[in-house]
Design an enzyme around this catalytic site. Structure first.
Site, PDB file in Angstrom:
ATOM      1  N   LYS A   1       0.815  -1.213   0.000  1.00 33.45           N
ATOM      2  CA  LYS A   1       0.000   0.000   0.000  1.00 33.45           C
ATOM      3  C   LYS A   1       0.852   1.269   0.000  1.00 33.45           C
ATOM      4  O   LYS A   1       0.334   2.344  -0.273  1.00 33.45           O
ATOM      5  CB  LYS A   1      -0.961   0.002   1.182  1.00 33.45           C
ATOM      6  CG  LYS A   1      -2.044  -1.043   1.032  1.00 33.45           C
ATOM      7  CD  LYS A   1      -3.154  -0.853   2.040  1.00 33.45           C
ATOM      8  CE  LYS A   1      -4.278  -1.841   1.824  1.00 33.45           C
ATOM      9  NZ  LYS A   1      -3.934  -3.200   2.309  1.00 33.45           N
ATOM     10  N   ASP A   2       2.136   1.148   0.272  1.00 31.15           N
ATOM     11  CA  ASP A   2       3.028   2.300   0.156  1.00 31.15           C
ATOM     12  C   ASP A   2       2.951   2.921  -1.243  1.00 31.15           C
ATOM     13  O   ASP A   2       3.020   4.141  -1.375  1.00 31.15           O
ATOM     14  CB  ASP A   2       4.486   1.889   0.427  1.00 31.15           C
ATOM     15  CG  ASP A   2       4.774   1.739   1.922  1.00 31.15           C
ATOM     16  OD1 ASP A   2       4.164   2.466   2.731  1.00 31.15           O
ATOM     17  OD2 ASP A   2       5.615   0.889   2.274  1.00 31.15           O
TER      18      ASP A   2
END
Ligand SMILES: *Cc1c(COP(=O)(O)O)cnc(C)c1O
Length: 434
Positions: free
Chosen positions: A107-108
Protein backbone atom coordinates in the site's frame (compact mmCIF):
# COMPACT_ATOMS: atom_id res chain seq x y z
CA UNK A 1 -9.98 13.49 -18.56
CA UNK A 2 -13.19 13.35 -16.57
CA UNK A 3 -14.27 10.73 -14.05
CA UNK A 4 -17.83 9.40 -13.81
CA UNK A 5 -19.67 7.81 -10.92
CA UNK A 6 -20.29 4.05 -11.02
CA UNK A 7 -23.85 4.78 -9.89
CA UNK A 8 -24.62 7.33 -12.60
CA UNK A 9 -22.53 8.01 -15.69
CA UNK A 10 -23.90 11.54 -15.95
CA UNK A 11 -22.27 12.56 -12.67
CA UNK A 12 -18.77 13.68 -13.60
CA UNK A 13 -15.77 15.22 -11.90
CA UNK A 14 -12.33 16.51 -12.80
CA UNK A 15 -9.30 14.60 -11.54
CA UNK A 16 -8.79 17.21 -8.82
CA UNK A 17 -12.41 16.88 -7.66
CA UNK A 18 -12.29 13.08 -7.78
CA UNK A 19 -9.11 13.04 -5.66
CA UNK A 20 -10.21 15.73 -3.21
CA UNK A 21 -13.72 14.29 -2.67
CA UNK A 22 -12.88 10.59 -2.93
CA UNK A 23 -16.46 9.41 -3.47
CA UNK A 24 -18.94 10.84 -5.98
CA UNK A 25 -21.85 12.83 -4.49
CA UNK A 26 -24.19 9.86 -5.10
CA UNK A 27 -21.67 7.65 -3.22
CA UNK A 28 -20.58 5.90 -6.39
CA UNK A 29 -16.91 5.32 -7.13
CA UNK A 30 -15.15 7.40 -9.73
CA UNK A 31 -14.07 5.75 -12.98
CA UNK A 32 -11.98 7.37 -15.73
CA UNK A 33 -14.10 8.16 -18.80
CA UNK A 34 -11.59 6.52 -21.08
CA UNK A 35 -9.02 3.85 -20.51
CA UNK A 36 -5.99 5.07 -22.42
CA UNK A 37 -4.34 2.56 -24.76
CA UNK A 38 -0.58 2.26 -24.68
CA UNK A 39 1.09 1.84 -28.08
CA UNK A 40 2.72 -1.40 -29.27
CA UNK A 41 6.12 0.30 -29.27
CA UNK A 42 5.81 0.80 -25.51
CA UNK A 43 5.44 -2.94 -25.00
CA UNK A 44 8.25 -3.72 -27.47
CA UNK A 45 10.64 -1.49 -25.53
CA UNK A 46 9.34 -2.13 -22.05
CA UNK A 47 12.01 -4.63 -20.99
CA UNK A 48 14.67 -1.92 -21.30
CA UNK A 49 12.89 0.47 -18.95
CA UNK A 50 13.12 0.82 -15.20
CA UNK A 51 10.26 1.14 -12.72
CA UNK A 52 10.14 4.92 -12.69
CA UNK A 53 10.28 5.19 -16.48
CA UNK A 54 7.42 2.73 -16.88
CA UNK A 55 5.38 4.37 -14.12
CA UNK A 56 5.90 7.82 -15.67
CA UNK A 57 4.55 6.62 -19.03
CA UNK A 58 1.48 4.93 -17.52
CA UNK A 59 0.85 7.90 -15.20
CA UNK A 60 1.06 10.30 -18.14
CA UNK A 61 -1.46 8.27 -20.11
CA UNK A 62 -3.97 8.64 -17.26
CA UNK A 63 -3.20 11.99 -15.71
CA UNK A 64 -1.39 13.85 -18.52
CA UNK A 65 -4.43 16.00 -19.42
CA UNK A 66 -4.63 17.31 -15.88
CA UNK A 67 -1.08 17.57 -14.55
CA UNK A 68 1.97 18.73 -16.51
CA UNK A 69 4.64 16.17 -17.34
CA UNK A 70 7.35 17.56 -15.06
CA UNK A 71 5.11 17.64 -12.01
CA UNK A 72 3.84 14.15 -12.79
CA UNK A 73 7.38 12.82 -13.16
CA UNK A 74 8.20 14.40 -9.81
CA UNK A 75 5.18 12.72 -8.17
CA UNK A 76 6.26 9.37 -9.63
CA UNK A 77 9.91 9.82 -8.65
CA UNK A 78 9.02 10.75 -5.07
CA UNK A 79 6.55 7.92 -4.56
CA UNK A 80 8.19 4.97 -6.33
CA UNK A 81 11.67 5.30 -4.93
CA UNK A 82 12.08 1.72 -3.75
CA UNK A 83 12.74 -1.65 -5.35
CA UNK A 84 10.01 -4.00 -6.62
CA UNK A 85 11.97 -7.16 -7.43
CA UNK A 86 10.60 -10.14 -9.36
CA UNK A 87 12.07 -13.47 -8.26
CA UNK A 88 11.55 -17.01 -9.51
CA UNK A 89 10.93 -19.21 -6.50
CA UNK A 90 9.79 -22.41 -8.19
CA UNK A 91 9.52 -23.47 -11.81
CA UNK A 92 7.28 -20.95 -13.60
CA UNK A 93 6.25 -19.36 -10.29
CA UNK A 94 7.46 -15.82 -9.73
CA UNK A 95 6.97 -13.51 -6.79
CA UNK A 96 6.65 -9.76 -7.24
CA UNK A 97 7.84 -8.31 -3.93
CA UNK A 98 5.85 -5.16 -3.36
CA UNK A 99 6.93 -4.70 0.24
CA UNK A 100 10.23 -2.84 0.09
CA UNK A 101 8.69 0.57 0.82
CA UNK A 102 8.78 2.46 4.14
CA UNK A 103 5.96 0.48 5.84
CA UNK A 104 6.87 -2.88 4.30
CA UNK A 105 3.57 -3.38 2.48
CA UNK A 106 2.34 -2.78 -1.07
CA UNK A 107 0.00 0.00 0.00
CA UNK A 108 3.03 2.30 0.16
CA UNK A 109 2.81 2.61 -3.64
CA UNK A 110 -0.73 3.99 -3.76
CA UNK A 111 -0.52 5.93 -0.51
CA UNK A 112 2.69 7.75 -1.42
CA UNK A 113 1.46 8.53 -4.91
CA UNK A 114 -1.84 9.86 -3.60
CA UNK A 115 -0.14 11.97 -0.91
CA UNK A 116 2.06 13.63 -3.50
CA UNK A 117 -0.77 14.17 -5.96
CA UNK A 118 -3.00 15.69 -3.27
CA UNK A 119 -0.11 17.82 -2.06
CA UNK A 120 0.30 19.06 -5.65
CA UNK A 121 -3.36 20.14 -5.71
CA UNK A 122 -3.23 21.78 -2.27
CA UNK A 123 0.10 23.52 -2.65
CA UNK A 124 0.33 24.26 -6.42
CA UNK A 125 -3.32 24.61 -7.40
CA UNK A 126 -4.35 26.46 -4.24
CA UNK A 127 -6.87 23.82 -3.26
CA UNK A 128 -8.16 24.51 0.31
CA UNK A 129 -6.77 22.34 3.10
CA UNK A 130 -7.96 18.75 3.11
CA UNK A 131 -8.68 16.22 5.83
CA UNK A 132 -8.04 12.61 4.94
CA UNK A 133 -10.14 9.98 6.69
CA UNK A 134 -8.93 6.43 6.46
CA UNK A 135 -10.37 3.27 7.93
CA UNK A 136 -7.82 0.51 8.33
CA UNK A 137 -7.64 -3.15 9.21
CA UNK A 138 -3.90 -2.61 9.62
CA UNK A 139 -1.81 -1.91 6.56
CA UNK A 140 -3.70 0.98 4.98
CA UNK A 141 -3.34 3.11 8.09
CA UNK A 142 0.40 2.66 8.27
CA UNK A 143 0.98 3.29 4.57
CA UNK A 144 -1.30 6.33 4.44
CA UNK A 145 0.00 7.83 7.70
CA UNK A 146 3.63 7.46 6.59
CA UNK A 147 2.87 8.60 3.04
CA UNK A 148 1.21 11.81 4.26
CA UNK A 149 3.47 12.51 7.24
CA UNK A 150 4.54 16.16 7.25
CA UNK A 151 2.62 17.06 4.04
CA UNK A 152 1.46 20.66 4.46
CA UNK A 153 -2.24 21.47 4.28
CA UNK A 154 -3.36 17.88 4.87
CA UNK A 155 -4.42 16.34 8.20
CA UNK A 156 -4.93 12.57 8.39
CA UNK A 157 -7.31 10.68 10.71
CA UNK A 158 -6.68 6.95 10.93
CA UNK A 159 -9.60 4.88 12.29
CA UNK A 160 -8.69 1.37 13.40
CA UNK A 161 -10.47 -1.45 15.27
CA UNK A 162 -9.13 -1.65 18.81
CA UNK A 163 -7.25 -4.89 19.49
CA UNK A 164 -7.68 -6.19 15.92
CA UNK A 165 -4.46 -4.97 14.31
CA UNK A 166 -0.98 -6.30 15.05
CA UNK A 167 1.28 -4.41 17.47
CA UNK A 168 3.67 -3.66 14.65
CA UNK A 169 0.91 -2.24 12.43
CA UNK A 170 -0.47 -0.14 15.27
CA UNK A 171 2.96 1.30 16.01
CA UNK A 172 3.27 2.46 12.42
CA UNK A 173 0.39 4.95 12.65
CA UNK A 174 0.09 5.74 16.36
CA UNK A 175 3.66 6.93 16.94
CA UNK A 176 4.05 9.56 14.23
CA UNK A 177 2.42 12.72 15.59
CA UNK A 178 2.56 15.91 13.44
CA UNK A 179 -0.41 15.87 11.03
CA UNK A 180 -1.38 12.25 11.81
CA UNK A 181 -4.16 11.48 14.34
CA UNK A 182 -4.97 7.87 15.34
CA UNK A 183 -8.54 7.05 16.44
CA UNK A 184 -8.89 3.69 18.18
CA UNK A 185 -12.48 2.53 17.60
CA UNK A 186 -14.28 0.10 19.89
CA UNK A 187 -15.55 -2.04 16.99
CA UNK A 188 -14.57 -3.95 13.83
CA UNK A 189 -12.95 -2.77 10.60
CA UNK A 190 -16.39 -2.63 8.97
CA UNK A 191 -17.53 -0.31 11.78
CA UNK A 192 -14.55 1.97 11.08
CA UNK A 193 -15.40 1.99 7.39
CA UNK A 194 -19.05 2.78 8.20
CA UNK A 195 -18.02 5.74 10.40
CA UNK A 196 -15.89 7.12 7.58
CA UNK A 197 -18.75 6.70 5.10
CA UNK A 198 -21.16 8.48 7.47
CA UNK A 199 -18.72 11.36 7.84
CA UNK A 200 -18.72 11.83 4.07
CA UNK A 201 -22.53 11.97 4.16
CA UNK A 202 -22.71 14.44 7.05
CA UNK A 203 -23.72 17.88 5.86
CA UNK A 204 -22.30 19.79 8.79
CA UNK A 205 -18.86 18.19 8.50
CA UNK A 206 -18.78 18.73 4.76
CA UNK A 207 -19.58 22.42 5.12
CA UNK A 208 -16.81 22.81 7.67
CA UNK A 209 -14.08 20.66 6.06
CA UNK A 210 -12.87 19.18 2.78
CA UNK A 211 -13.00 15.50 3.63
CA UNK A 212 -11.47 12.84 1.46
CA UNK A 213 -10.76 9.16 1.68
CA UNK A 214 -7.40 7.49 1.24
CA UNK A 215 -8.92 4.04 0.99
CA UNK A 216 -8.61 2.43 -2.42
CA UNK A 217 -11.89 4.04 -3.45
CA UNK A 218 -9.72 7.09 -4.23
CA UNK A 219 -8.56 7.11 -7.85
CA UNK A 220 -5.20 8.57 -6.85
CA UNK A 221 -4.62 5.53 -4.65
CA UNK A 222 -5.81 2.62 -6.69
CA UNK A 223 -4.77 3.61 -10.23
CA UNK A 224 -1.01 3.91 -9.48
CA UNK A 225 -1.13 0.28 -8.42
CA UNK A 226 -1.37 -0.58 -12.12
CA UNK A 227 2.24 0.59 -12.61
CA UNK A 228 3.86 -2.47 -11.12
CA UNK A 229 1.88 -4.91 -13.27
CA UNK A 230 3.60 -3.34 -16.28
CA UNK A 231 6.92 -3.44 -14.47
CA UNK A 232 6.53 -7.14 -13.58
CA UNK A 233 5.73 -7.87 -17.21
CA UNK A 234 8.84 -5.91 -18.25
CA UNK A 235 11.04 -8.05 -16.04
CA UNK A 236 9.52 -11.26 -17.35
CA UNK A 237 9.95 -9.95 -20.91
CA UNK A 238 13.71 -9.84 -20.29
CA UNK A 239 13.65 -13.62 -19.92
CA UNK A 240 10.89 -14.68 -22.35
CA UNK A 241 9.95 -13.26 -25.74
CA UNK A 242 6.34 -13.94 -25.09
CA UNK A 243 4.77 -15.69 -22.17
CA UNK A 244 1.26 -16.56 -21.11
CA UNK A 245 1.25 -14.51 -17.95
CA UNK A 246 -1.12 -15.02 -15.04
CA UNK A 247 -1.22 -12.70 -12.02
CA UNK A 248 -2.38 -13.97 -8.63
CA UNK A 249 -3.53 -11.23 -6.28
CA UNK A 250 -4.29 -11.45 -2.53
CA UNK A 251 -7.61 -9.65 -2.33
CA UNK A 252 -9.55 -7.68 0.25
CA UNK A 253 -11.09 -4.44 -0.96
CA UNK A 254 -10.08 -5.47 -4.50
CA UNK A 255 -8.14 -2.26 -5.24
CA UNK A 256 -4.99 -4.14 -6.18
CA UNK A 257 -6.82 -6.57 -8.46
CA UNK A 258 -8.82 -3.75 -10.09
CA UNK A 259 -5.56 -1.92 -10.90
CA UNK A 260 -4.34 -5.08 -12.64
CA UNK A 261 -7.55 -5.30 -14.65
CA UNK A 262 -7.02 -1.69 -15.73
CA UNK A 263 -3.47 -2.53 -16.79
CA UNK A 264 -4.82 -5.30 -18.99
CA UNK A 265 -7.41 -2.98 -20.53
CA UNK A 266 -4.61 -0.50 -21.30
CA UNK A 267 -3.02 -3.20 -23.43
CA UNK A 268 -0.83 -5.18 -21.06
CA UNK A 269 -0.78 -8.71 -22.48
CA UNK A 270 -1.91 -10.63 -19.40
CA UNK A 271 -3.71 -13.90 -20.04
CA UNK A 272 -5.85 -13.91 -16.90
CA UNK A 273 -6.00 -13.20 -13.17
CA UNK A 274 -6.38 -15.22 -10.01
CA UNK A 275 -8.03 -13.63 -6.96
CA UNK A 276 -7.10 -15.15 -3.59
CA UNK A 277 -9.38 -14.60 -0.61
CA UNK A 278 -9.17 -15.66 3.01
CA UNK A 279 -12.38 -16.78 4.76
CA UNK A 280 -13.87 -13.39 3.86
CA UNK A 281 -14.64 -14.73 0.43
CA UNK A 282 -17.66 -12.90 -0.94
CA UNK A 283 -15.76 -12.21 -4.16
CA UNK A 284 -14.81 -15.89 -4.52
CA UNK A 285 -18.50 -16.75 -4.11
CA UNK A 286 -19.52 -14.14 -6.64
CA UNK A 287 -17.08 -15.56 -9.20
CA UNK A 288 -18.46 -19.05 -8.67
CA UNK A 289 -22.18 -18.31 -8.39
CA UNK A 290 -22.81 -14.88 -9.92
CA UNK A 291 -24.37 -13.76 -6.67
CA UNK A 292 -22.85 -10.96 -4.65
CA UNK A 293 -23.71 -11.21 -0.97
CA UNK A 294 -21.71 -8.88 1.28
CA UNK A 295 -21.59 -9.98 4.90
CA UNK A 296 -19.87 -8.94 8.14
CA UNK A 297 -16.15 -9.66 8.10
CA UNK A 298 -14.51 -12.30 10.27
CA UNK A 299 -11.04 -12.05 11.75
CA UNK A 300 -8.24 -14.09 10.11
CA UNK A 301 -4.45 -14.13 10.21
CA UNK A 302 -4.42 -12.31 6.87
CA UNK A 303 -6.20 -9.38 8.48
CA UNK A 304 -5.64 -6.80 5.75
CA UNK A 305 -8.00 -8.95 3.68
CA UNK A 306 -10.73 -9.15 6.35
CA UNK A 307 -13.30 -7.30 4.29
CA UNK A 308 -16.96 -8.27 4.13
CA UNK A 309 -18.07 -5.78 1.48
CA UNK A 310 -15.16 -5.08 -0.89
CA UNK A 311 -15.45 -1.47 -2.03
CA UNK A 312 -13.90 -1.87 -5.48
CA UNK A 313 -16.36 -4.58 -6.47
CA UNK A 314 -18.46 -1.82 -8.08
CA UNK A 315 -15.51 -0.83 -10.24
CA UNK A 316 -15.01 -4.39 -11.46
CA UNK A 317 -18.70 -4.69 -12.35
CA UNK A 318 -18.53 -1.36 -14.18
CA UNK A 319 -15.39 -2.35 -16.07
CA UNK A 320 -17.13 -5.43 -17.52
CA UNK A 321 -20.55 -3.90 -18.06
CA UNK A 322 -21.99 -5.86 -15.14
CA UNK A 323 -21.40 -9.19 -16.88
CA UNK A 324 -20.62 -12.03 -14.49
CA UNK A 325 -19.71 -14.17 -17.47
CA UNK A 326 -17.00 -11.76 -18.65
CA UNK A 327 -15.66 -11.27 -15.14
CA UNK A 328 -15.45 -14.96 -14.36
CA UNK A 329 -13.71 -15.61 -17.68
CA UNK A 330 -11.04 -13.07 -16.69
CA UNK A 331 -10.65 -13.97 -13.01
CA UNK A 332 -10.65 -17.28 -11.16
CA UNK A 333 -11.18 -17.24 -7.41
CA UNK A 334 -9.68 -19.21 -4.53
CA UNK A 335 -10.33 -19.05 -0.79
CA UNK A 336 -8.33 -20.33 2.20
CA UNK A 337 -8.88 -20.66 5.94
CA UNK A 338 -6.23 -19.87 8.54
CA UNK A 339 -4.87 -23.38 8.84
CA UNK A 340 -4.47 -23.68 5.05
CA UNK A 341 -2.62 -20.35 5.09
CA UNK A 342 -0.35 -21.54 7.91
CA UNK A 343 0.38 -24.83 6.14
CA UNK A 344 1.27 -22.94 2.99
CA UNK A 345 3.75 -20.72 4.82
CA UNK A 346 5.40 -23.62 6.59
CA UNK A 347 5.59 -25.97 3.62
CA UNK A 348 7.09 -23.45 1.18
CA UNK A 349 9.58 -22.39 3.86
CA UNK A 350 10.64 -26.00 4.45
CA UNK A 351 10.94 -26.68 0.74
CA UNK A 352 12.75 -23.58 -0.41
CA UNK A 353 13.56 -21.26 2.49
CA UNK A 354 11.25 -18.59 1.04
CA UNK A 355 9.16 -16.95 3.74
CA UNK A 356 5.64 -15.72 2.93
CA UNK A 357 3.43 -13.43 5.00
CA UNK A 358 -0.17 -14.67 5.46
CA UNK A 359 -1.59 -12.49 2.65
CA UNK A 360 1.03 -13.40 0.09
CA UNK A 361 0.58 -17.04 1.12
CA UNK A 362 -3.01 -16.97 -0.15
CA UNK A 363 -1.86 -15.67 -3.52
CA UNK A 364 1.01 -18.16 -3.75
CA UNK A 365 -1.25 -21.11 -2.97
CA UNK A 366 -3.96 -19.95 -5.36
CA UNK A 367 -1.34 -19.68 -8.09
CA UNK A 368 0.04 -23.18 -7.49
CA UNK A 369 -3.50 -24.59 -7.54
CA UNK A 370 -4.80 -22.46 -10.39
CA UNK A 371 -1.89 -22.23 -12.82
CA UNK A 372 -2.12 -24.30 -15.97
CA UNK A 373 0.85 -25.99 -17.65
CA UNK A 374 2.76 -23.60 -19.92
CA UNK A 375 1.64 -20.49 -18.07
CA UNK A 376 4.06 -18.25 -16.22
CA UNK A 377 2.57 -17.24 -12.90
CA UNK A 378 3.36 -14.12 -10.92
CA UNK A 379 1.94 -13.75 -7.43
CA UNK A 380 1.96 -10.41 -5.67
CA UNK A 381 3.66 -10.46 -2.26
CA UNK A 382 1.90 -7.63 -0.49
CA UNK A 383 3.60 -7.55 2.93
CA UNK A 384 6.96 -8.37 4.46
CA UNK A 385 6.63 -11.48 6.67
CA UNK A 386 8.14 -9.57 9.63
CA UNK A 387 5.02 -7.38 9.71
CA UNK A 388 3.16 -10.48 10.87
CA UNK A 389 5.94 -11.80 13.05
CA UNK A 390 3.84 -13.78 15.57
CA UNK A 391 1.72 -15.62 12.99
CA UNK A 392 4.68 -16.36 10.77
CA UNK A 393 6.95 -17.58 13.58
CA UNK A 394 4.23 -19.99 14.71
CA UNK A 395 4.25 -21.53 11.23
CA UNK A 396 7.97 -22.05 10.92
CA UNK A 397 8.78 -22.72 14.55
CA UNK A 398 11.71 -20.36 14.68
CA UNK A 399 12.38 -16.67 15.17
CA UNK A 400 12.67 -14.24 12.31
CA UNK A 401 14.80 -11.14 12.02
CA UNK A 402 12.90 -7.84 12.02
CA UNK A 403 14.40 -5.30 9.61
CA UNK A 404 15.75 -2.32 11.52
CA UNK A 405 13.59 0.18 9.63
CA UNK A 406 10.51 -1.75 10.73
CA UNK A 407 11.59 -2.27 14.32
CA UNK A 408 12.17 1.45 14.85
CA UNK A 409 8.40 2.11 14.91
CA UNK A 410 7.83 -0.07 17.98
CA UNK A 411 10.36 1.89 20.03
CA UNK A 412 8.34 5.10 19.95
CA UNK A 413 5.53 6.28 22.23
CA UNK A 414 1.97 5.33 21.17
CA UNK A 415 -0.67 8.10 20.96
CA UNK A 416 -4.26 7.33 20.09
CA UNK A 417 -7.73 8.52 21.03
CA UNK A 418 -10.14 5.79 22.17
CA UNK A 419 -13.57 6.30 20.65
CA UNK A 420 -16.82 4.34 20.97
CA UNK A 421 -18.40 3.00 17.82
CA UNK A 422 -20.86 5.87 17.61
CA UNK A 423 -21.07 8.47 14.86
CA UNK A 424 -21.87 11.47 17.07
CA UNK A 425 -18.96 10.79 19.37
CA UNK A 426 -16.66 10.33 16.37
CA UNK A 427 -17.93 13.55 14.81
CA UNK A 428 -17.27 15.54 17.99
CA UNK A 429 -13.76 14.12 18.16
CA UNK A 430 -13.11 15.10 14.56
CA UNK A 431 -14.15 18.68 15.23
CA UNK A 432 -12.27 18.93 18.52
CA UNK A 433 -9.02 17.46 17.19
CA UNK A 434 -8.80 19.84 14.28
C1 LIG B 1 -4.56 -4.23 1.72
C2 LIG B 1 -3.85 -5.51 1.63
C3 LIG B 1 -4.32 -6.53 0.81
C4 LIG B 1 -5.62 -6.42 0.03
O1 LIG B 1 -5.54 -5.48 -1.00
P1 LIG B 1 -6.87 -4.89 -1.65
O2 LIG B 1 -6.40 -3.89 -2.64
O3 LIG B 1 -7.65 -4.27 -0.54
O4 LIG B 1 -7.60 -6.03 -2.26
C5 LIG B 1 -3.56 -7.69 0.70
N1 LIG B 1 -2.42 -7.83 1.41
C6 LIG B 1 -1.95 -6.87 2.21
C7 LIG B 1 -0.69 -7.10 2.96
C8 LIG B 1 -2.64 -5.67 2.35
O5 LIG B 1 -2.17 -4.73 3.14
Amino acid sequence: MLYYSTKNRDIKASLQEAVVYGLAPDRGLYMPEQIPQLPDTFFKEISGKNLQEIAAIVAYAFFGDDIDKDSLNQIVANSLNFEIPLKEIEKDIYVLELFHGPTFAFKDVGARFMARMLSFFVNERKQDDVKVLVATSGDTGSAVANGFLGVEGIQVFVLYPSGKVSEMQEAQFTTLGQNIVALEIDGTFDDCQALVKSAFMDEELNIQFNLTSANSINVARFLPQSFYYFYAFAQLAKIFDSAETVFSVPSGNLGNLTAGLFAKQMGLPVKRFIAANNLNDVFFEFLNTGEYKPRPSVQTIANAMDVGAPSNFERILDLYGGSHEKISREIKGFSYNDSQIENTISSLYKRSGYLLDPHSACAYRALTEGKEPGEKGIFLATAHPAKFKDSVERCIDSEIVIPEDLEKFTKKQKHSFSIQNNFNIFKKALINLT
